[in-house]
Design a protein around this motif. Structure first.
Motif, PDB file in Angstrom:
ATOM      1  N   LEU A   1       0.811  -1.211   0.000  1.00 46.85           N
ATOM      2  CA  LEU A   1       0.000   0.000   0.000  1.00 46.85           C
ATOM      3  C   LEU A   1       0.847   1.265   0.000  1.00 46.85           C
ATOM      4  O   LEU A   1       0.389   2.312  -0.461  1.00 46.85           O
ATOM      5  CB  LEU A   1      -0.970  -0.020   1.183  1.00 46.85           C
ATOM      6  N   ARG A   2       2.074   1.206   0.510  1.00 49.43           N
ATOM      7  CA  ARG A   2       2.966   2.356   0.350  1.00 49.43           C
ATOM      8  C   ARG A   2       3.185   2.640  -1.135  1.00 49.43           C
ATOM      9  O   ARG A   2       3.200   3.794  -1.572  1.00 49.43           O
ATOM     10  CB  ARG A   2       4.304   2.105   1.042  1.00 49.43           C
ATOM     11  N   ALA A   3       3.343   1.564  -1.902  1.00 51.93           N
ATOM     12  CA  ALA A   3       3.543   1.729  -3.343  1.00 51.93           C
ATOM     13  C   ALA A   3       2.286   2.271  -4.015  1.00 51.93           C
ATOM     14  O   ALA A   3       2.362   2.924  -5.066  1.00 51.93           O
ATOM     15  CB  ALA A   3       3.944   0.397  -3.970  1.00 51.93           C
ATOM     16  N   GLN A   4       1.109   2.019  -3.424  1.00 51.27           N
ATOM     17  CA  GLN A   4      -0.149   2.507  -3.973  1.00 51.27           C
ATOM     18  C   GLN A   4      -0.433   3.963  -3.602  1.00 51.27           C
ATOM     19  O   GLN A   4      -1.417   4.543  -4.067  1.00 51.27           O
ATOM     20  CB  GLN A   4      -1.315   1.633  -3.462  1.00 51.27           C
ATOM     21  N   LYS A   5       0.406   4.529  -2.737  1.00 58.28           N
ATOM     22  CA  LYS A   5       0.272   5.944  -2.327  1.00 58.28           C
ATOM     23  C   LYS A   5      -1.113   6.212  -1.740  1.00 58.28           C
ATOM     24  O   LYS A   5      -1.943   6.918  -2.318  1.00 58.28           O
ATOM     25  CB  LYS A   5       0.566   6.878  -3.497  1.00 58.28           C
ATOM     26  N   VAL A   6      -1.361   5.628  -0.576  1.00 54.38           N
ATOM     27  CA  VAL A   6      -2.668   5.735   0.058  1.00 54.38           C
ATOM     28  C   VAL A   6      -2.705   6.801   1.156  1.00 54.38           C
ATOM     29  O   VAL A   6      -3.633   6.838   1.961  1.00 54.38           O
ATOM     30  CB  VAL A   6      -3.111   4.369   0.644  1.00 54.38           C
ATOM     31  N   VAL A   7      -1.710   7.670   1.199  1.00 57.58           N
ATOM     32  CA  VAL A   7      -1.664   8.708   2.233  1.00 57.58           C
ATOM     33  C   VAL A   7      -2.926   9.566   2.166  1.00 57.58           C
ATOM     34  O   VAL A   7      -3.330  10.037   1.102  1.00 57.58           O
ATOM     35  CB  VAL A   7      -0.417   9.591   2.076  1.00 57.58           C
ATOM     36  N   GLY A   8      -3.576   9.738   3.313  1.00 55.98           N
ATOM     37  CA  GLY A   8      -4.777  10.554   3.391  1.00 55.98           C
ATOM     38  C   GLY A   8      -6.036   9.858   2.918  1.00 55.98           C
ATOM     39  O   GLY A   8      -7.102  10.474   2.880  1.00 55.98           O
ATOM     40  N   LYS A   9      -5.947   8.580   2.569  1.00 56.62           N
ATOM     41  CA  LYS A   9      -7.100   7.838   2.067  1.00 56.62           C
ATOM     42  C   LYS A   9      -7.574   6.822   3.102  1.00 56.62           C
ATOM     43  O   LYS A   9      -6.827   6.425   3.993  1.00 56.62           O
ATOM     44  CB  LYS A   9      -6.737   7.117   0.763  1.00 56.62           C
ATOM     45  N   PHE A  10      -8.825   6.421   2.995  1.00 58.27           N
ATOM     46  CA  PHE A  10      -9.319   5.267   3.739  1.00 58.27           C
ATOM     47  C   PHE A  10      -8.933   4.015   2.952  1.00 58.27           C
ATOM     48  O   PHE A  10      -8.982   4.000   1.727  1.00 58.27           O
ATOM     49  CB  PHE A  10     -10.840   5.295   3.866  1.00 58.27           C
ATOM     50  N   VAL A  11      -8.574   2.967   3.671  1.00 59.89           N
ATOM     51  CA  VAL A  11      -8.395   1.648   3.071  1.00 59.89           C
ATOM     52  C   VAL A  11      -9.428   0.727   3.699  1.00 59.89           C
ATOM     53  O   VAL A  11      -9.580   0.708   4.925  1.00 59.89           O
ATOM     54  CB  VAL A  11      -6.971   1.108   3.290  1.00 59.89           C
ATOM     55  N   GLU A  12     -10.143  -0.008   2.870  1.00 62.78           N
ATOM     56  CA  GLU A  12     -11.161  -0.933   3.371  1.00 62.78           C
ATOM     57  C   GLU A  12     -10.887  -2.320   2.804  1.00 62.78           C
ATOM     58  O   GLU A  12     -10.802  -2.498   1.585  1.00 62.78           O
ATOM     59  CB  GLU A  12     -12.560  -0.445   2.977  1.00 62.78           C
ATOM     60  N   PHE A  13     -10.722  -3.293   3.689  1.00 56.77           N
ATOM     61  CA  PHE A  13     -10.433  -4.668   3.306  1.00 56.77           C
ATOM     62  C   PHE A  13     -11.747  -5.440   3.190  1.00 56.77           C
ATOM     63  O   PHE A  13     -12.648  -5.282   4.028  1.00 56.77           O
ATOM     64  CB  PHE A  13      -9.507  -5.318   4.320  1.00 56.77           C
ATOM     65  N   TYR A  14     -11.853  -6.293   2.173  1.00 59.62           N
ATOM     66  CA  TYR A  14     -13.093  -7.021   1.984  1.00 59.62           C
ATOM     67  C   TYR A  14     -12.804  -8.322   1.230  1.00 59.62           C
ATOM     68  O   TYR A  14     -11.665  -8.585   0.823  1.00 59.62           O
ATOM     69  CB  TYR A  14     -14.119  -6.167   1.241  1.00 59.62           C
ATOM     70  N   GLY A  15     -13.834  -9.133   1.019  1.00 55.93           N
ATOM     71  CA  GLY A  15     -13.688 -10.374   0.285  1.00 55.93           C
ATOM     72  C   GLY A  15     -13.558 -11.587   1.190  1.00 55.93           C
ATOM     73  O   GLY A  15     -13.456 -11.473   2.413  1.00 55.93           O
ATOM     74  N   GLU A  16     -13.549 -12.773   0.564  1.00 53.62           N
ATOM     75  CA  GLU A  16     -13.509 -14.020   1.330  1.00 53.62           C
ATOM     76  C   GLU A  16     -12.255 -14.127   2.190  1.00 53.62           C
ATOM     77  O   GLU A  16     -12.296 -14.668   3.292  1.00 53.62           O
ATOM     78  CB  GLU A  16     -13.587 -15.229   0.382  1.00 53.62           C
TER      79      GLU A  16
END
Length: 971
Positions: free
Chosen positions: A277-292
């Motif tokens: 996620l560092r590579a995805q540049k998620v600073v200041g964003k919400f991250v939501e995990f989902y799925g099986e």
């Protein structure tokens, strides 16, 4: 209570109870947004905005804007989020209560009622950051460390007791109970809360939401609770009735599939996610995990992932509510009524159950197959720098010789077989023995009683028989000697909130220790081993399973319940080991199950710090070095001389599950989370003062009235341009809040150390910066005082020093300024000299400025040094907000522009034009740079005041003066 959208509905709260809620499905039925397609985290925030809508602090427009959240293009609007509660830890909580006390004093001086300063939402403070590992490898380590903690922190604890009686909505959990985030997960969090409005005949239910003054507040996201870390400055505003304002975020959906493989831990998973996620540049964003895959993870694993949100840069790492969430509440002793209300509430809101692919609209979708995760460590300086376990040895060797400018250590022609003999007081201690150090002052311990002895129980250690040490060295170990060199593990700590909340990895560490002891393996006495669980529940299940005995035999005795090594409270090393590190300039290592490994954070003398799971901490303690491939190389030889490999000791998933099932019971949680005072008699012995106004004691070196409200008036100043400023420091990338405001040891030669000595305090009684955050005199001197910070104004140096340009003028070339024109001195001393001439100051920096812990003193200290603006390539979320909250202007260079690309060396003068009362969030202003020959260049910079409310905060000189003026106007 308001019901602007007529969405108040009744629902079944369980056990025959009716309850009311503000219904999101009812809002969608009105045609306001596709709410059922929103991320669950956004819906929970939306419920708060809907419930709080009063057309004053929260407007109908705010509700409508968020209900119509656009996944691909979120509105550029601020959200007024009213949280249900606030959580503090003592390092950040003490200065927060100091500020509230100072506000009461300011109100009293104005002749008003000081009790208008009162938290309007419940506040919990957990004292967990003050324990230090002075004593270890002993059955008495917990008792002795607790004794030392109370001796060092008596003034702070007296002050907190005053706060407990002065503020009605303030609950304090005393030392020795657990780490704030684990206590929050196991006890404080309820999942859903309720109140009894006078207009309803049943209770109104709403989601449990919070902010906390620690960036790892996000651990609670694993339970489906929305919450994140803020600075103490923002938390105070929230306590005093202000919404927490933030820009409408993007939400990154992480779709999890598959399952973790045998031998892979939750720690390996979170290190994988951090790098991803560092590579995805998620600073200041919400991250939501989902799925099986997400549904298959137990809450402790989810909490481990949520905990490290700051490390991958997200505001949150959120898991939606499902049956696993409810089962966790039951397993941890919450009442059946609470569990039913939790499940039924989210069912009624149509937010119950783990979402599957395609059910929710996310801004970005990221795929993660859990089967791809490999055993890993991270380091040696950043949590996102993941290393596959077999590659650690090779990576360390490369970093040793890599140039310093490229992130290495700059060593040449290193022979890792070279070791240096260190005498450990002449003889190796046996079980139960205690020995004194030669220099007690180096240990930070007061002489004169039983605490003047470091207790190290070694278990007749055997040498490392690997390739690095020759066999003939064996006898030396039994004579109280050890060998250290580059890559030697000198600290091995099972510590921090990240992993010590997770029974699977803690039990795995115990099982690995059991197998090691049964083979006769031992840990070298050079390794400072410690176990600091997140709560007493961990000790309960380690004792029940019989595993604590084996951890003890390897030196992982219980040292305390709190945030120890991960926050820098690792305590002293043996003085002879520290001497060897300095004499031979060793790049020694620490291994810890923590979430932070920034430079000089774990220990000032340990340069390489690696994060890993608790069982790997035990394994590397046994190996004694990090330059090893644990997939191929032997850890050590057993009692029969046979090589032992990691695969011989690693527990299976079935072994871990069997141990967990036999050890965890709801009644344990209920028993250990009641009658805190009875569990800690020392707390009862602390006296406290009474009254609504705190009586400041000028003799105190821990609690001091801060200057934020001196000469306070009801009229704010106008926003004005900054002219003729000097650079206090020019820094590179990844300057953390540890660099700006260290939490660890105070050097005697530093400005803070000199201040304490001048007040008659001996170095052994300095304690830490973190423990003195209630004293602005110490903390201002400690700003930019990290021993590893590099000010590029003085290339090749480390530590809090700068160039002071106090003489000459812009027409004089540097070489003709004379001695007084460009003097090298501490950053604090330079700031004070600039203050004498009313010279404004700026700080320039690279990317990710202010990353790390959300400590407000990084912003407070910057303000009190006289810094008017920080100009950086990019910011971490919380520190940028804290700068605004203290009235310091954050500005951002255009992409590709840095102080280095502009050729700045600190001699220049700086002006910032385009500032006025009419500034807008995110607008462009101009940085004017005047060179030594008075030539000027203009650089457009972005105003990183991101929301309209932050304009108000900045104009008022910060959040606290703004809130105080609002409260006084309403009285």
């Amino acid at each position: 209570m308001h019901d602007e959208f007529k969405t108040l509905r009744k629902f079944d709260a369980g056990q025959g109870r009716d309850g009311f809620l503000f219904s999101l499905p009812a809002l969608e039925e009105q045609g306001i947004g596709k709410i059922s397609r929103l991320p669950v985290s956004i819906r929970i925030v939306l419920e708060s905005v809907l419930r709080s809508c009063d057309e004053k602090k929260v407007r109908r427009k705010d509700v409508e804007t968020l209900a119509n959240w656009n996944a691909k293009a979120p509105a550029n609007a601020e959200i007024p989020f009213v949280v249900a509660r606030i959580v503090l830890q003592d390092f950040t909580g003490v200065p927060l209560i100091v500020d509230l006390a100072a506000m009461r004093s300011a109100v009293a001086r104005l002749g008003r009622d000081p009790k208008i300063i009162e938290p309007l939402v419940p506040v919990d403070l957990v004292v967990d950051h003050s324990v230090q590992v002075d004593f270890f490898r002993s059955p008495r380590a917990l008792e002795l460390n607790l004794d030392m903690e109370f001796k060092r922190n008596r003034e702070r604890y007296q002050f907190l007791k005053w706060g407990q009686q002065a503020f009605k909505t303030f609950q304090l959990i005393p030392p020795g109970i657990g780490i704030v985030h684990q206590v929050n997960l196991e006890y404080l969090a309820k999942g859903v809360l309720s109140s009894q409005p006078s207009t309803l005949n049943s209770q109104l239910f709403f989601p449990d939401t919070l902010v906390g003054t620690d960036s790892h507040t996000t651990m609670i996201n694993g339970l489906g609770v929305v919450g994140w870390g803020v600075g103490g400055i923002e938390a105070e505003a929230g306590m005093l009735g202000q919404p927490v304002y933030f820009l409408t975020p993007e939400v990154v959906g992480v779709h999890m599939s598959g399952q973790l493989r045998e031998g892979v831990t939750a720690t390996d998973l979170v290190l994988h996610i951090t790098q991803l996620l560092r590579a995805q540049k998620v600073v200041g964003k919400f991250v939501e995990f989902y799925g099986e895959g997400a549904a298959s993870l137990p809450v402790p694993d989810r909490a481990t992932i949520g905990n490290m949100s700051p490390e991958y840069g997200a505001t949150m790492g959120f898991f939606p509510i499902d049956q696993e969430s409810v089962d966790y509440l039951r397993a941890t002793g919450r009442s059946e009524a609470q569990c039913l209300a939790f499940e039924n509430y989210f069912g009624a809101q149509k937010m119950f159950g783990m979402p599957l692919r395609g059910e929710i609209d996310y801004s970005v979708d990221v795929d993660l197959d859990l089967a791809d995760v490999q055993p890993s460590v991270a380091g040696p300086k950043r949590p996102q720098d993941r290393i596959n376990l077999p590659e650690l040895g090779r990576t360390f060797r490369e970093l040793l010789e890599k140039p310093v400018r490229d992130g290495g250590y700059g060593k040449q022609n290193v022979d890792l077989r070279e070791k240096h003999v260190v005498e450990l007081n002449g003889s190796a201690p046996r079980n139960g023995e205690m020995f004194s150090t030669d220099k007690k002052e180096d240990q930070g311990i007061n002489p004169g009683d039983e605490l003047n002895k470091i207790e190290m129980v070694s278990n007749r250690p055997t040498p490392d028989p690997g390739q690095e040490i020759e066999a003939e060295s064996r006898d030396v170990f039994t004579q109280g000697r050890t060998h250290v060199g580059h890559g030697s593990v000198l600290i091995a700590a099972i510590t921090s909130c990240t992993n010590t909340s997770n029974p699977s990895v803690m039990i795995a560490a115990g099982l690995l220790a059991k197998k090691a002891v049964e083979r006769g393996l031992r840990v070298d006495p050079a390794v400072k081993t410690s176990l600091a669980p997140g709560s007493r529940v961990v000790s309960d299940y380690l004792e029940k399973t019989g595993l604590q005995e084996y951890l003890d035999q390897l030196g992982f005795n219980l040292v305390g319940y709190g945030c120890t090594t991960c926050i820098g409270n690792s305590g002293p090393l043996h003085p002879n080991i520290e001497k060897a590190i300095h004499e031979y300039d060793l790049v020694a290592a620490s291994v810890l199950s923590g979430n932070r490994n920034f430079e000089a954070r774990v220990h000032q003398h340990i340069k390489a710090n690696f994060l890993m799971s608790p069982p790997l901490v035990v394994a590397f303690a046994l190996a004694g070095r990090v330059h090893i491939d644990l997939s191929r190389d032997a850890l050590a030889r057993d009692k029969d001389g046979k090589e032992t490999f990691l695969r011989d000791l690693w527990p299976t998933l079935s072994e871990i599950r069997d141990a967990m099932q036999s050890a965890l019971a709801p009644e344990t949680f209920r028993k250990l989370y009641r009658n805190f005072a009875d569990q800690n008699p020392k707390w009862n012995d602390i006296p406290s003062s009474a009254g609504d106004i705190y009586q400041w004691d000028e003799k105190s070196d821990y609690i001091h009235e801060p200057p934020f409200f001196q000469n306070f008036s009801m009229e704010p100043s106008h926003i004005a341009e900054i002219r003729g400023a000097r650079a206090l420091g020019i820094f590179g990338d990844s300057i953390t809040t540890d660099h700006i405001s260290p939490a660890g040891a105070i050097k005697e030669t530093s400005p803070a150390g000199k201040c304490l000595v001048s007040r008659g305090i001996q170095p052994r009684d300095f304690n830490s910066y973190g423990s003195r955050r209630g004293n602005d005199l110490v903390m201002t001197r400690g700003t930019f005082a990290n021993v590893r910070i590099k000010n590029l104004m003085i290339p090749g140096t480390e530590g809090g020093v700068t160039k002071y340009y106090g003489g000459g003028d812009a027409s004089s070339p540097k070489g003709q300024h004379g001695e007084g024109a460009a003097s090298t001195m501490s950053i604090f001393d330079a700031a004070m000299k600039y203050a004498e001439t009313n010279t404004a100051l700026v700080v320039l920096a690279g990317h990710e400025y202010g990353s790390g812990s959300s400590r407000d003193w990084a912003a407070k200290g910057t303000r009190l040094l006289g810094v008017k603006a920080v100009i950086a390539a990019s910011y971490e979320r919380i520190h940028r907000s804290n700068l605004v909250g203290m009235g310091v202007l954050p500005l951002q260079f255009p992409d590709g522009t840095t102080a280095q690309s502009l050729g700045l060396d600190g001699w220049e003068k700086f002006s910032i034009t385009g500032l006025s009362d009419s500034i807008k969030p995110g607008q462009e202003v101009t940085l004017v740079i005047e060179s030594e020959n008075r030539e000027q260049q203009s650089v457009p910079v972005k105003l990183r005041i991101d929301t309209p409310i932050e304009i108000d905060y900045y104009r008022h000189g910060g959040i606290l003066p703004f809130v105080l003026r609002q409260l006084l106007l309403r009285q």
